[in-house]
Design a protein around this motif. Structure first.
Motif, PDB file in Angstrom:
ATOM      1  N   ILE A 179      -9.197 -19.243  58.806  1.00  0.00           N
ATOM      2  CA  ILE A 179      -8.329 -19.188  57.636  1.00  0.00           C
ATOM      3  C   ILE A 179      -8.233 -20.362  56.804  1.00  0.00           C
ATOM      4  CG2 ILE A 179      -5.919 -17.794  56.951  1.00  0.00           C
ATOM      5  CD1 ILE A 179      -6.499 -16.813  58.988  1.00  0.00           C
ATOM      6  N   LYS A 180      -8.965 -19.684  55.657  1.00  0.00           N
ATOM      7  CA  LYS A 180      -8.790 -21.162  54.745  1.00  0.00           C
ATOM      8  C   LYS A 180      -7.749 -20.904  53.237  1.00  0.00           C
ATOM      9  CE  LYS A 180     -13.734 -21.753  56.152  1.00  0.00           C
ATOM     10  NZ  LYS A 180     -13.692 -23.034  56.284  1.00  0.00           N
ATOM     11  N   ALA A 181      -7.484 -19.727  53.258  1.00  0.00           N
ATOM     12  CA  ALA A 181      -6.582 -19.924  52.085  1.00  0.00           C
ATOM     13  C   ALA A 181      -5.374 -19.259  52.885  1.00  0.00           C
ATOM     14  CB  ALA A 181      -7.650 -18.775  50.998  1.00  0.00           C
ATOM     15  N   LEU A 182      -3.964 -18.902  52.402  1.00  0.00           N
ATOM     16  CA  LEU A 182      -2.663 -18.889  53.095  1.00  0.00           C
ATOM     17  C   LEU A 182      -1.935 -18.566  52.012  1.00  0.00           C
ATOM     18  CD1 LEU A 182      -1.325 -17.612  55.333  1.00  0.00           C
ATOM     19  CD2 LEU A 182      -0.837 -20.019  56.141  1.00  0.00           C
ATOM     20  N   TRP A 183      -1.209 -16.980  51.800  1.00  0.00           N
ATOM     21  CA  TRP A 183      -0.181 -17.222  51.205  1.00  0.00           C
ATOM     22  C   TRP A 183       0.930 -16.768  51.920  1.00  0.00           C
ATOM     23  CZ3 TRP A 183      -0.382 -13.979  45.925  1.00  0.00           C
ATOM     24  CH2 TRP A 183       0.655 -14.208  45.317  1.00  0.00           C
ATOM     25  N   ILE A 184       2.106 -17.547  52.865  1.00  0.00           N
ATOM     26  CA  ILE A 184       3.465 -17.578  52.770  1.00  0.00           C
ATOM     27  C   ILE A 184       4.649 -16.818  51.942  1.00  0.00           C
ATOM     28  CG2 ILE A 184       5.038 -18.545  54.444  1.00  0.00           C
ATOM     29  CD1 ILE A 184       2.988 -20.942  55.078  1.00  0.00           C
ATOM     30  N   VAL A 185       5.068 -15.980  52.271  1.00  0.00           N
ATOM     31  CA  VAL A 185       6.162 -15.321  51.352  1.00  0.00           C
ATOM     32  C   VAL A 185       7.644 -15.533  51.992  1.00  0.00           C
ATOM     33  CG1 VAL A 185       6.933 -13.485  49.606  1.00  0.00           C
ATOM     34  CG2 VAL A 185       4.762 -13.974  50.361  1.00  0.00           C
ATOM     35  N   CYS A 186       8.373 -16.041  51.337  1.00  0.00           N
ATOM     36  CA  CYS A 186      10.013 -15.964  52.044  1.00  0.00           C
ATOM     37  C   CYS A 186       9.755 -16.347  53.485  1.00  0.00           C
ATOM     38  CB  CYS A 186      10.467 -14.905  51.758  1.00  0.00           C
ATOM     39  SG  CYS A 186      12.193 -14.235  51.538  1.00  0.00           S
ATOM     40  N   THR A 187       9.281 -17.305  53.970  1.00  0.00           N
ATOM     41  CA  THR A 187       9.121 -17.363  55.475  1.00  0.00           C
ATOM     42  C   THR A 187       9.513 -18.822  56.038  1.00  0.00           C
ATOM     43  OG1 THR A 187       9.576 -16.582  57.836  1.00  0.00           O
ATOM     44  CG2 THR A 187       7.599 -16.080  55.871  1.00  0.00           C
ATOM     45  N   ASN A 188       9.686 -19.383  57.345  1.00  0.00           N
ATOM     46  CA  ASN A 188       8.706 -20.473  57.271  1.00  0.00           C
ATOM     47  C   ASN A 188       8.471 -20.369  58.916  1.00  0.00           C
ATOM     48  OD1 ASN A 188       9.761 -23.448  57.541  1.00  0.00           O
ATOM     49  ND2 ASN A 188      12.183 -23.272  57.755  1.00  0.00           N
ATOM     50  N   PRO A 189       7.207 -20.587  58.766  1.00  0.00           N
ATOM     51  CA  PRO A 189       6.532 -20.250  60.012  1.00  0.00           C
ATOM     52  C   PRO A 189       6.766 -21.903  60.658  1.00  0.00           C
ATOM     53  CG  PRO A 189       5.612 -19.900  58.067  1.00  0.00           C
ATOM     54  CD  PRO A 189       7.033 -20.097  58.009  1.00  0.00           C
ATOM     55  N   ALA A 190       6.863 -22.834  60.247  1.00  0.00           N
ATOM     56  CA  ALA A 190       7.029 -24.090  60.580  1.00  0.00           C
ATOM     57  C   ALA A 190       7.888 -24.504  61.294  1.00  0.00           C
ATOM     58  CB  ALA A 190       6.424 -24.876  59.907  1.00  0.00           C
ATOM     59  N   VAL A 191       8.890 -23.156  61.374  1.00  0.00           N
ATOM     60  CA  VAL A 191       9.926 -23.669  62.384  1.00  0.00           C
ATOM     61  C   VAL A 191      10.265 -22.609  63.310  1.00  0.00           C
ATOM     62  CG1 VAL A 191      12.287 -24.075  62.628  1.00  0.00           C
ATOM     63  CG2 VAL A 191      11.582 -25.367  61.211  1.00  0.00           C
TER      64      VAL A 191
END
Length: 878
Positions: free
Chosen positions: A388-400
């Protein structure tokens, strides 16, 4: 001015859990809101929990993202969205549609969710869109689809009040869904014959209401409900007539009979008593939540519960049925629009070619994903491997919040192109983005949400959007238009999106789906603006509120499926290297990764830093003293947490909350300890059964600090939180600074402030205060052991004329309320203790009458009961 007409209250919906409480909000003229519960909303009838009560305190703009940013520089919307559209289009052209992904959130409104799924699945042509709801309720979705043919919640909140027995499985209702707990507590008070059973390895605040608490072994829920199914059969409680609507009874019963009943770890007599109660009570509701879902066998756990209700026909009638309670404000809305990667809108199946054709035709889409996309854990693994080369993260914090959080954080950091839409740039995930897009937040958004009992409520804008912030649906549609999908995303308002969605639901119902709100088509803008809380289905021809009382399931033959299941232990095994089982969860006053709740000082006072509940025997065995620090290590990561020694957990088990981040406590990112093990059917991670090792953290010093300004700790352990006039922090380190005053000036960024200090090298005690005249600006207290002082008192002195600031305690004529117990009304433990000691308060109700504690949301009532019991034991011992 005095006598001016008051701004009217606006009806909206709370931003937090899946209870979906109605809120009456009014702008206060200073950028905030006054908030109270909506007495006319059917979910809460005027009640709010501590988090909802403090909503108006979370709206400050000090950390808001107010303009688009590219590579850390503010830019225009035109430039930012042009870049997003170009990069996604180029990536798709070069590497195909599955080289891009969206990761969205149960905190989006339904209209936001709908257009995101439409763009990805129908126009980009990939199903690589998943949601953080995968982490909380995907196993319920999978289990209900196996049993019912659709992801259908059969009952309503009223069933909890009409039941004669309520069984809470893996649900700390008192802290995680407080208003439902209040409703249940009120029902039990009105009908004392009602029974409540809590099934949970840990003794939680919810157990205060329980007639029975089953401390089953982690992961053994299937074994318990298989035993219950056997006893249902033996006790003659099988409903033979209802089984005409059900397939699979005989084979499911055989599988249950083959189950080893000892797998639960419970006393057989206690299991027998529970089964007798359940079998002998017709009106029984079984409530289940994350303790069931967050498991490598979560789907089987759900089906084990559903099997018992199907066998008895105790489903779909008033006061009986299985009931899943969701964790997020719009987890249900996301399920309804196909927010999960293996679903389509309106409960249509992405694996069904006919359903795909229906949606493609309805959308007039150029393409359609031809099967399920990547579930969350797999999605971030593909990010890690650069597929996956382009990622759009909306209203959340997955790094945590994702399991294996360190790996996920590093994967996002290495991704070719990352877009984050959020209200702030100050999250662990937002700091990794190439493009940041400022979104509107609660109080500014306009749309709908669906709660756990299928009630659709309006979330209405109460405040204007700050800066250049825009609604998520508008941002997504603008990108879609720039990618060449113009007319399909040419909406002028959320009302137009809702109209399209409701129309599609009618088409879905026509092919046998449960979700139908076609009766809400044709509302127009005025009807949408006025939409009251409405429980679906709302078919054009009308339909009953509850499902399945008369059968009529959504399977190919119209019959439910009982599913043979066998208990499986958690996937990770304890052993000499990792002997402890880690349970994770929420605390009462915080929400997810605290982006919102951490801004409300009152919500930080009850439990202000990350902690580990550990049994006294285990603490002694590993050499961890109360209130010291403990290092927790798993095969995937390490944390440092405050030790909370308590018998609320069983020996061999520990518990830690999941809220803290690199912004608030870098060593408290608990999901770094959780492996990416998932349920094979639902893809939901096993977040409550990691294996860990424990050891004391050998700190050379411990500290506590308060400051009117932001602090910049540089030490091995720190946890900071807001207080009314600034910040407070717990600190610890191994290396002792040579010059504590210089270190304090750096910590507080106060190079020139007047200083008072005491330093005793022999004891290792350091006390430093910075003042502006007599007003306290900051203070640091250091010792070789955790510092004993009145933390709340010291925090309350910030910006005030300080009396003996180095004492750390109130003067004799100033009462110390102590650590906060009641966050709603700011009532401390010492205030409650004084009321008890006076003899005026011998019950929880009387404590409320004397102090106010427990009289608003009621979530602290179990803690007040513990204080009363402790006082009574001490009195009896004298």
């Amino acid at each position: 001015m005095d006598g001016a007409p008051q701004v009217p209250e606006i009806r909206t919906t709370c931003a937090y859990c899946g209870v979906g409480c109605g809120v009456l909000a009014r702008p206060d003229g200073a950028g905030g809101l006054t908030v109270r519960g909506d007495p006319d909303h059917p979910a809460n009838r005027g009640r709010l929990c501590s988090k909802g009560f403090a909503l108006g305190e979370t709206l400050s703009l000090d950390d808001r993202l107010l303009a688009p940013r590219v590579s850390g520089q503010d830019t225009s919307w035109d430039a930012a969205l042009g870049l997003v559209a170009d990069r996604f289009s180029q990536t798709i052209a070069q590497h195909g549609p599955d080289s891009v992904a969206f990761y969205v959130s149960g905190q989006l409104l339904t209209e936001d969710y709908y257009v995101a799924n439409k763009l990805m699945k129908g126009f980009i042509g990939s199903a690589n869109i998943d949601t953080n709801s995968r982490l909380c309720m995907a196993s319920t979705v999978a289990g209900q689809k196996r049993a019912f043919g659709t992801d259908t919640v059969p009952g309503t909140y009223e069933d909890l009040e009409l039941a004669d027995l309520v069984v809470l499985v893996g649900s700390n209702l008192a802290w995680c869904h407080p208003v439902l707990y209040q409703r249940l507590a009120a029902a039990k008070a009105a009908r004392p014959a009602m029974k409540v059973v809590v099934i949970d390895p840990r003794r939680t605040a919810t157990c205060d209401l329980a007639d029975m608490h089953l401390t089953l072994a982690p992961g053994s829920d299937v074994a318990l409900f298989n035993r219950l199914l056997v006893e249902i059969h033996k006790g003659g409680a099988v409903d033979a007539d209802y089984l005409h609507h059900v397939n699979g009874f005989e084979e499911t019963l055989r599988a249950a009979m083959a189950q080893d009943g000892g797998a639960t770890g419970l006393d057989p007599a206690q299991v027998a008593a529970f089964c007798k109660m359940w079998v002998g009570t017709e009106k029984v509701v079984t409530v289940f939540s994350q303790g069931v879902n967050q498991s490598s066998s979560g789907t089987d756990k759900v089906n084990a519960i559903l099997n018992c209700h199907l066998a008895t026909g105790r489903i779909g009638r008033p006061g009986m049925g299985p009931f899943s309670v969701t964790g997020q404000p719009n987890a249900m809305g996301g399920r309804e629009v196909g927010g999960l990667s293996n679903a389509l809108a309106c409960h249509l199946d992405i694996e069904d070619a006919g359903h795909r054709d229906l949606v493609r035709s309805f959308w007039q889409a150029p393409t359609m994903a031809n099967g399920a996309g990547l579930k969350a854990v797999d999605m971030f693994e593909r990010v890690r491997t650069r597929q996956i080369k382009a990622l759009w993260i909306v209203c959340t914090n997955p790094a945590v919040s994702m399991p294996d959080a360190d790996v996920v954080r590093d994967a996002i950091a290495a991704c070719d192109f990352v877009v984050v839409s959020d209200v702030t740039a100050n999250t662990d995930t937002a700091r990794l983005a190439h493009v940041l897009l400022p979104a509107t937040g609660w109080g500014e958004k306009d749309g709908t949400v669906t709660n756990s009992d299928r009630t659709i409520s309006r979330q209405r804008a109460v405040l204007p959007a700050p800066g250049a912030a825009r609604a998520d649906w508008a941002i997504i549609c603008d990108v879609a238009r720039r990618m060449g999908f113009g007319s399909a995303f040419d909406y002028a308002s959320p009302a137009e999106i809702f109209e399209e969605y409701a129309t599609l639901s009618g088409a879905a119902a026509a092919v046998g789906r449960d979700f139908d709100i076609s009766g809400l088509t044709g509302l127009g803008q005025a009807g949408y603006d006025a939409l009251p809380p409405t429980r679906w289905p709302v078919a054009a021809h009308g339909q009953a509120e509850r499902f399945f009382a008369e059968g009529q399931f959504f399977t190919s033959d119209g019959r439910a499926r009982m599913v043979p299941v066998t208990a499986r232990a958690p996937a990770a095994r304890t052993g000499p290297r990792y002997p402890f089982r880690l349970n994770t969860g929420r605390i009462r006053d915080q929400w997810h990764t605290m982006t919102r709740t951490a801004k409300a000082p009152r919500l930080n006072q009850h439990l202000g830093e990350p902690f580990l509940e550990i049994h006294p025997d285990d603490a002694t065995a590993v050499g961890v003293a109360p209130a010291t620090l403990v290092r927790v290590t798993s095969p995937t990561g390490s944390c440092i947490l405050r030790a909370l020694v308590t018998d609320r957990v069983q020996p061999g088990q520990v518990f830690a909350p999941m809220h803290w981040t690199a912004e608030t406590a870098p060593t408290g990112r608990i999901d770094a300890l959780v492996p990416g093990i998932v349920d094979p059917l639902s893809g939901q991670p096993e977040s409550k059964a990691a294996v860990v090792a424990l050891e004391p953290y050998d700190a050379g010093w411990f500290g506590f600090a308060v400051s009117t300004g932001a602090m910049s700790p540089v030490c091995a352990y720190w946890a900071r939180s807001r207080v009314e006039a600034g910040w407070r922090a717990e600190l610890a380190g191994q290396e002792i600074p040579q010059d504590w005053e210089a270190e304090a000036r750096r910590l507080f960024a106060m190079p020139d402030a007047h200083c008072q200090s005491i330093h005793d090298p022999a004891s290792g005690t350091v006390r430093i205060a910075f003042l502006d005249g007599d007003r306290l600006l900051a203070a640091l207290f250091v010792g070789r052991a955790p510092v004993a002082l009145s933390r709340d008192h010291l925090a309350s002195q910030l910006g005030q004329i300080a009396v003996a600031p180095l004492s750390g305690r109130p003067s004799a004529d100033m009462p110390d309320p102590g650590a906060v117990v009641c966050a709603c009304l700011n009532v401390g433990v010492n205030t409650i203790g004084a009321a008890i000691a006076s003899g005026q308060a011998t019950t929880v109700t009387q404590v409320g009458e004397c102090t106010g504690a427990g009289t608003n949301c009621g979530s602290c009532r179990p803690e007040i009961a513990v204080l009363l019991a402790k006082a009574q034991r001490l009195e009896a011992a004298e």
